[in-house]
Scaffold this motif. Structure first.
Motif, PDB file in Angstrom:
ATOM      1  N   UNK A 224       0.995  -1.496   0.005  1.00 29.43           N
ATOM      2  CA  UNK A 224      -0.652  -0.052   0.072  1.00 29.43           C
ATOM      3  C   UNK A 224       0.963   0.731  -0.225  1.00 29.43           C
ATOM      4  N   UNK A 225       2.186   0.713   0.195  1.00 31.11           N
ATOM      5  CA  UNK A 225       3.096   2.209   0.956  1.00 31.11           C
ATOM      6  C   UNK A 225       3.102   2.812  -0.681  1.00 31.11           C
ATOM      7  N   UNK A 226       4.017   1.784  -1.528  1.00 31.84           N
ATOM      8  CA  UNK A 226       4.345   1.857  -2.931  1.00 31.84           C
ATOM      9  C   UNK A 226       2.686   2.424  -3.618  1.00 31.84           C
ATOM     10  N   UNK A 227       1.642   2.199  -3.463  1.00 29.33           N
ATOM     11  CA  UNK A 227       0.316   2.243  -4.519  1.00 29.33           C
ATOM     12  C   UNK A 227       0.252   3.620  -4.101  1.00 29.33           C
ATOM     13  N   UNK A 228      -0.110   3.738  -2.374  1.00 27.86           N
ATOM     14  CA  UNK A 228      -0.607   5.392  -2.435  1.00 27.86           C
ATOM     15  C   UNK A 228       0.336   6.640  -3.115  1.00 27.86           C
ATOM     16  N   UNK A 229       2.495   6.136  -2.638  1.00 27.40           N
ATOM     17  CA  UNK A 229       3.293   6.808  -3.415  1.00 27.40           C
ATOM     18  C   UNK A 229       3.044   7.456  -4.526  1.00 27.40           C
ATOM     19  N   UNK A 230       1.917   6.527  -6.103  1.00 24.69           N
ATOM     20  CA  UNK A 230       2.513   6.945  -7.406  1.00 24.69           C
ATOM     21  C   UNK A 230       1.103   7.509  -7.455  1.00 24.69           C
ATOM     22  N   UNK A 231       0.067   7.173  -6.701  1.00 24.40           N
ATOM     23  CA  UNK A 231      -1.109   7.298  -6.290  1.00 24.40           C
ATOM     24  C   UNK A 231      -1.331   9.536  -6.027  1.00 24.40           C
ATOM     25  N   UNK A 232      -0.586   9.391  -5.331  1.00 27.28           N
ATOM     26  CA  UNK A 232      -0.768  10.824  -4.440  1.00 27.28           C
ATOM     27  C   UNK A 232       0.279  11.076  -5.877  1.00 27.28           C
ATOM     28  N   UNK A 233       1.859  10.844  -6.230  1.00 26.44           N
ATOM     29  CA  UNK A 233       2.793  11.808  -7.092  1.00 26.44           C
ATOM     30  C   UNK A 233       1.585  12.118  -8.032  1.00 26.44           C
ATOM     31  N   UNK A 234       0.606  11.983  -8.601  1.00 24.34           N
ATOM     32  CA  UNK A 234      -0.841  11.843  -9.300  1.00 24.34           C
ATOM     33  C   UNK A 234      -1.334  12.777  -9.327  1.00 24.34           C
ATOM     34  N   UNK A 235      -1.508  12.403  -8.409  1.00 24.98           N
ATOM     35  CA  UNK A 235      -3.114  13.458  -7.926  1.00 24.98           C
ATOM     36  C   UNK A 235      -2.393  14.554  -7.478  1.00 24.98           C
ATOM     37  N   UNK A 236      -0.865  14.884  -7.583  1.00 28.01           N
ATOM     38  CA  UNK A 236      -0.265  16.367  -6.993  1.00 28.01           C
ATOM     39  C   UNK A 236       0.794  16.610  -7.933  1.00 28.01           C
ATOM     40  N   UNK A 237       0.062  16.197  -8.963  1.00 22.99           N
ATOM     41  CA  UNK A 237       0.642  16.659 -10.361  1.00 22.99           C
ATOM     42  C   UNK A 237       1.929  16.729 -10.997  1.00 22.99           C
ATOM     43  N   UNK A 238       2.140  15.737 -10.308  1.00 22.54           N
ATOM     44  CA  UNK A 238       3.895  15.298 -10.582  1.00 22.54           C
ATOM     45  C   UNK A 238       3.978  14.710 -11.777  1.00 22.54           C
ATOM     46  N   UNK A 239       5.875  15.372 -12.362  1.00 19.31           N
ATOM     47  CA  UNK A 239       6.656  14.490 -13.213  1.00 19.31           C
ATOM     48  C   UNK A 239       6.329  12.980 -12.895  1.00 19.31           C
ATOM     49  N   UNK A 240       6.354  12.029 -13.813  1.00 23.03           N
ATOM     50  CA  UNK A 240       6.918  10.659 -12.855  1.00 23.03           C
ATOM     51  C   UNK A 240       7.065   9.733 -13.507  1.00 23.03           C
ATOM     52  N   UNK A 241       8.407   8.870 -13.896  1.00 22.08           N
ATOM     53  CA  UNK A 241       8.934   7.992 -14.607  1.00 22.08           C
ATOM     54  C   UNK A 241       8.463   6.888 -14.160  1.00 22.08           C
ATOM     55  N   UNK A 242       8.264   5.623 -15.350  1.00 23.84           N
ATOM     56  CA  UNK A 242       8.621   4.384 -14.739  1.00 23.84           C
ATOM     57  C   UNK A 242       9.471   3.915 -15.477  1.00 23.84           C
ATOM     58  N   UNK A 243       9.686   1.765 -15.064  1.00 26.25           N
ATOM     59  CA  UNK A 243      10.716   1.061 -15.627  1.00 26.25           C
ATOM     60  C   UNK A 243      10.739   0.226 -14.862  1.00 26.25           C
ATOM     61  N   UNK A 244      10.039  -0.620 -15.834  1.00 27.88           N
ATOM     62  CA  UNK A 244       9.752  -2.375 -14.990  1.00 27.88           C
ATOM     63  C   UNK A 244       8.459  -2.377 -14.280  1.00 27.88           C
ATOM     64  N   UNK A 245       7.106  -1.242 -14.235  1.00 28.78           N
ATOM     65  CA  UNK A 245       5.883  -1.533 -13.718  1.00 28.78           C
ATOM     66  C   UNK A 245       5.092  -1.672 -13.888  1.00 28.78           C
ATOM     67  N   UNK A 246       4.978  -2.097 -14.551  1.00 27.59           N
ATOM     68  CA  UNK A 246       3.537  -2.310 -15.705  1.00 27.59           C
ATOM     69  C   UNK A 246       2.503  -2.552 -14.691  1.00 27.59           C
ATOM     70  N   UNK A 247       2.247  -3.652 -13.429  1.00 27.42           N
ATOM     71  CA  UNK A 247       0.999  -3.999 -13.165  1.00 27.42           C
ATOM     72  C   UNK A 247       1.088  -2.662 -11.672  1.00 27.42           C
ATOM     73  N   UNK A 248       1.781  -2.233 -11.186  1.00 29.53           N
ATOM     74  CA  UNK A 248       1.662  -1.276 -10.523  1.00 29.53           C
ATOM     75  C   UNK A 248       0.615  -0.092 -11.841  1.00 29.53           C
ATOM     76  N   UNK A 249       0.870   0.497 -12.342  1.00 30.98           N
ATOM     77  CA  UNK A 249       0.973   1.619 -12.968  1.00 30.98           C
ATOM     78  C   UNK A 249      -0.017   1.284 -13.787  1.00 30.98           C
ATOM     79  N   UNK A 250      -1.029   0.475 -13.098  1.00 25.24           N
ATOM     80  CA  UNK A 250      -2.566  -0.409 -13.950  1.00 25.24           C
ATOM     81  C   UNK A 250      -3.022  -0.369 -12.905  1.00 25.24           C
ATOM     82  N   UNK A 251      -2.168  -0.780 -11.826  1.00 21.83           N
ATOM     83  CA  UNK A 251      -2.744  -0.549 -10.427  1.00 21.83           C
ATOM     84  C   UNK A 251      -3.360   1.072  -9.731  1.00 21.83           C
ATOM     85  N   UNK A 252      -2.234   1.424 -10.114  1.00 20.58           N
ATOM     86  CA  UNK A 252      -2.460   2.933  -9.900  1.00 20.58           C
ATOM     87  C   UNK A 252      -3.167   3.931 -10.846  1.00 20.58           C
ATOM     88  N   UNK A 253      -3.252   3.351 -12.257  1.00 15.63           N
ATOM     89  CA  UNK A 253      -4.050   4.245 -13.106  1.00 15.63           C
ATOM     90  C   UNK A 253      -2.948   5.031 -13.329  1.00 15.63           C
TER      91      UNK A 253
END
Ligand code: HDE
Length: 685
Positions: A622-651
C-alpha cells in the motif's frame, strides 16, 4: 524486604559509550568546577534519598527548568540562516545607506523565516502567511527588514493587531485549532473587517503553502522612505525574489506533508545549506516620489494596498546568499530580535499607521521575550560595527564599561562617544501638520478593488485554488451567519468567485447583502502578481524521489540520477527496506530512505524502477501504491521503468506527464515535465 543500602560505586560506563569518556576536555559546573560524576546524584547510600546538598544536581536541573523563553506571540515557529548581502551597484543617488553604496561591500545577514499563527512546535505547512525577516549587520548599525511572503497585510491600523491575532490563534475556550485559520473566530473577525479582504485573497492562494522557504518571494509590506545625502526622499517598497523561482504545494500535499514531515521546510533549508546549495534572494526596490504617490487612487500609506510592478517596476539592487546554518538554534534563531525600528541612515519610515504601531511593538515584545533591555548584547543581535553610549546596567548586562563618563555632556572623557550630525541618523524633514483625531483616512476606504485585482491577475489554476481554499476554510466554520457574511464579501470581489464558493458550500443564494463603503473599480490586471509561469522552469534545488524495487535496471538508475544531478537537483534513493535493494543482477545497493517513511509528498517529482519481482511486490504494497497515486494526484512528473502492474493498479499509465523510461529520450521528457513544477494539464476540475 528492603534492599540493603550499599555504598558501592557508580555503574560501569555503557557498552560502546567509551568514546565520550576519552575526551580530555573537562566537564565542569557553570563556575568551572570540574565534575567527577555526571551519571549519579549525591545520595545517602546507593539507593538514596538524594541529598539537598547536591549543588551540582541543583545547578543542572535549575538551568534545565529555565531553558525556555516565552515564544513569540506571532511568528513563533521559524527557521534561520546566516549569510551575506552584496549590492549590484551603488544606490547612493537615492540612499546614503552604506551597505547599498558599494558593490564590493559584503554585509553579513541573519534571516529568519516563519509561520505566523502556530506555536513554536507546530508544523511547517499550515495555510499561513510566512515571515521573511532579515537582519543586515551594516557598518552604520543593524538594519532589520522585517517582511512577509505576501505584499499586503490584513489590517490598516496597528490598533487592530491584537484582535486579528486573537481571532486566528487557538480559540480562547477550547485551545484549538493549532496553526490554522479554518475556524469560526478568524472568519468572524475577517467578515467584519472588509479591509482584510485583499490579504485574504493572498492567504487563500498557493502563496500560503510554499514548497520551500527557498522558493518564496518576500516583501517589506509597509512603505518606507529612502533618503540621500542631500536629504532628498523617495518612497520605497522592498521586495525579495528567490533565485530558485517560486513554487508551492497543493493543499492535499500540504496536509499530508504536515503528517509525514512536520519539519519539512526547516529540514529543507538546513539540508540545502549544509550541502552547499545556498539559497539566494535578490533584493528589489520600487521607488517612487511623493508626487507620483499622490496621483494614485489608493494611499501608499495603506498596508492593504500594493503598487503593481507594471506601474512602478522593480529595480534589482543586490543579492542575499544564505550560506551558513546556525550553530545553535536557541542562541541564534530563537533569540534573534527583529525590530522594524532598526534602520540605518538612508532609510526612514513612512507615516503608515500599521508601521508606526510596529515601531513600538517589536521592541516591547523583545523586552518581555528576552527579559530586559540588554538583548542587543546577545551575539546574534549585537551589531558588527562599534557601538558606544551612556546606557548602563540593567538585567543581564554583559558588557563591562570602564570609566566614570556615563553621562553626556561631560568633560571627564573628551574621547568618549558623542553625537555626530553629519554621520548620525537624521530623520527625513517631512512636513507634518494635522488635528489630533482617531480617524481612518478616506483614502483608505476602498477595500475591494485590489482584492479583485489580485484575483483577476493570477493564473486560472491559482484562481481555482483560491476558491477551493475558501470553500475548505468556510466549510470548517460552524456559525452559518459568518459563512453568509463572507459570501456577501466574495460576491463584491468577484461574482463568479462568490458563486463557486457558495456552490461548494451548498449555500447558493444565501449570501448576505453587503454594501461596500466605496464600490470597487476594475483595475488593469498585474501579471507580476502570479505565482506560476513567472520564473524560468527549473529543477534546481528540487528533490526527486527514485523508488527502487528488486530487479531494477542499474544502468537506467545511473542515467536517471545523472540527469537529475545535471539539473542541480537532488535524487533521493528510496527502497522498500532502508538496508538496501537488489538490482537485476542480484547486487545489493544502498538506499537513502525507506519507502514507509518516504511518501511521494516529500518530493517534487518521482520515478519508480523495478524488475518483475519488484513490480509484483510493489503492487501489493500500500505504501508503493499510495506513493504513485499521490504523485499523480499532486501533478508531479513521474517516470516508470519495469512496473506495468503497479502502473495499471494505480491507473497512472498513459496519464499526461508520466514517462515510461527506456532510454535518454524518456528521461529528458521526465526532466522537462519536472522542471515545470506541476503538470497542470492533469489537474481535475
Ligand atoms: Fe509583526 N510582530 N506585527 N508583522 N512580524 C512580530 O515581534 C506586529 C506585521 C513580522 O522572525 C512580533 O519579535 C504588529 C507586518 C515578522 O523574529 C510582534 C503588527 C509584517 C515577524 C509583532 C505587525 C510583520 C513579526 C512577535 C501590526 C510584514 C517575525 C515577535 C501593527 C511586514 C520576526 C516579535 C522574527 C513578529 C508585532 C504586523 C512581519 C508582536 C503590532 C505588516 C516576519 O512584535
Amino acid at each position: 524486604m528492603p534492599k540493603k543500602n550499599t555504598t558501592q560505586s557508580r555503574p560501569a560506563p555503557l557498552k560502546g559509550g567509551e568514546t565520550h569518556q576519552q575526551s580530555t576536555t573537562l566537564l565542569t559546573t557553570n563556575l568551572g568546577l570540574p565534575i567527577s560524576d555526571n551519571q549519579n546524584s549525591l545520595k545517602a547510600g546507593g539507593r538514596g534519598p538524594t541529598l539537598l546538598e547536591d549543588f551540582i544536581l541543583r545547578e543542572k536541573i535549575t538551568h534545565f527548568d529555565h531553558e525556555r523563553i516565552p515564544e513569540r506571540i506571532v511568528h513563533a515557529r521559524g527557521s534561520g540562516a546566516h549569510g551575506y548581502f552584496k549590492p549590484y551597484k551603488s544606490m547612493a543617488h537615492v540612499t546614503k545607506a552604506g551597505f547599498l553604496a558599494d558593490p564590493k561591500v559584503k554585509t553579513p545577514v541573519f534571516a529568519r523565516f516563519s509561520t505566523v499563527a502556530g506555536g513554536a512546535g507546530s508544523v511547517d505547512l499550515p495555510r499561513d502567511v510566512r515571515g521573511f525577516a532579515v537582519k543586515f549587520y551594516t557598518q552604520q548599525g543593524n538594519f532589520d527588514l522585517v517582511g512577509n511572503n505576501i505584499p499586503v497585510f490584513f489590517i490598516q491600523d496597528a490598533m487592530k493587531f491584537p484582535d486579528l491575532v486573537h481571532s486566528v490563534k487557538m480559540e480562547a475556550d477550547r485551545g484549538y485549532p493549532q496553526a490554522g485559520s479554518a475556524h469560526d473566530t478568524f472568519w468572524d473577525f475577517i467578515s467584519l473587517m472588509p479591509e482584510s479582504l485583499h490579504m485574504i485573497m493572498w492567504a487563500m492562494s498557493d502563496r500560503a503553502i510554499p514548497r520551500s522557504l527557498r522558493m518564496m518571494e518576500g516583501f517589506g509590506v509597509n512603505t518606507f522612505r529612502l533618503v540621500n545625502e542631500a536629504d532628498e526622499t523617495n518612497f520605497v517598497k522592498f521586495h525579495w525574489r528567490p533565485v530558485l523561482g517560486t513554487a508551492a504545494v497543493l493543499w492535499d500535499e500540504a496536509c499530508k506533508i504536515s503528517g509525514a514531515d512536520p519539519d519539512f521546510h526547516r529540514r529543507d533549508l538546513f539540508e540545502a545549506i549544509a550541502s552547499g546549495n545556498f539559497p539566494e534572494f535578490e533584493l528589489g526596490f520600487q521607488i517612487l516620489d511623493q508626487k507620483t504617490a499622490d496621483a494614485y487612487d489608493f494611499d501608499v500609506l495603506d498596508a492593504t494596498k500594493l503598487i503593481p510592478e507594471e506601474i512602478v517596476p522593480l529595480e534589482m539592487v543586490g543579492k542575499m546568499v544564505l550560506d551558513r546554518n546556525p550553530d545553535n538554534f536557541f542562541a541564534e534563531t530563537e533569540q534573534v530580535a527583529f525590530c522594524p525600528s532598526h534602520i540605518v541612515p538612508g532609510i526612514d519610515f513612512s507615516e503608515d499607521p500599521l508601521l508606526q504601531g510596529r515601531l513600538f511593538s517589536y521592541l516591547d515584545t523583545q523586552l518581555s521575550r528576552l527579559g530586559g533591555p540588554n538583548f542587543h548584547e546577545l551575539p546574534i543581535n549585537r551589531p558588527k560595527c562599534p557601538f558606544a553610549n551612556m546606557q548602563r546596567d540593567g538585567h543581564m548586562q554583559m558588557l563591562v564599561p570602564k570609566g566614570r563618563d556615563n553621562y553626556e555632556p561631560n568633560s571627564i572623557n573628551p574621547d568618549g562617544p558623542r553625537e555626530n550630525p553629519a554621520q548620525g541618523l537624521r530623520t527625513a524633514p517631512i512636513p507634518m501638520e494635522g488635528t489630533k483625531v482617531r480617524l481612518r483616512a478616506a483614502s483608505f476606504a476602498d477595500h475591494y478593488s485590489q482584492a479583485r485585482l489580485f484575483l483577476r491577475s493570477v493564473t486560472p489554476q491559482e484562481q481555482k485554488h483560491i476558491a477551493k481554499a475558501l470553500t475548505f476554510e468556510l466549510g470548517k466554520v460552524d456559525i452559518p451567519e459568518i459563512r453568509k457574511r463572507m459570501l456577501g464579501h466574495l460576491n463584491i470581489i468577484d461574482k463568479a468567485l462568490g458563486g463557486t464558493v457558495a456552490e461548494g458550500l451548498g449555500m447558493t443564494g444565501e449570501a448576505e447583502k453587503i454594501t461596500p463603503a466605496v464600490p470597487p473599480v476594475d483595475l488593469e490586471p498585474s501579471p507580476a502578481l502570479r505565482l506560476y509561469g513567472k520564473y524560468k522552469p527549473t529543477l534546481r534545488g528540487r528533490k526527486v524521489g527514485v523508488l527502487l524495487a528488486p530487479g531494477f535496471d542499474v544502468a537506467l538508475r545511473d542515467a536517471l540520477v545523472a540527469a537529475i544531478k545535471k539539473e542541480n537537483a537532488t535524487a533521493a534513493l528510496i527502497a522498500p527496506k532502508v538496508g538496501g535493494v537488489e538490482d537485476a543482477a542480484g547486487k545489493k545497493h544502498a538506499a537513502d530512505m525507506a519507502l514507509a517513511a518516504s511518501p511521494s509528498v516529500l518530493f517534487d517529482a518521482v520515478a519508480v524502477l523495478a524488475g518483475p519481482a519488484g513490480d509484483d511486490a510493489l503492487t501489493k504494497n500500500p505504501d508503493a501504491v499510495g506513493f504513485l497515486m499521490d504523485a499523480c494526484r499532486h501533478l508531479k512528473s513521474i517516470a516508470l521503468a519495469g512496473v506495468p502492474a503497479l502502473a495499471k493498479k494505480t491507473e497512472v499509465a498513459g496519464v499526461v506527464g508520466v514517462s515510461e523510461l527506456n532510454g535518454s529520450k524518456e528521461i529528458a521528457a521526465f526532466i522537462k515535465f519536472a522542471k515545470n513544477g506541476k503538470v497542470w494539464e492533469r489537474e481535475a476540475e
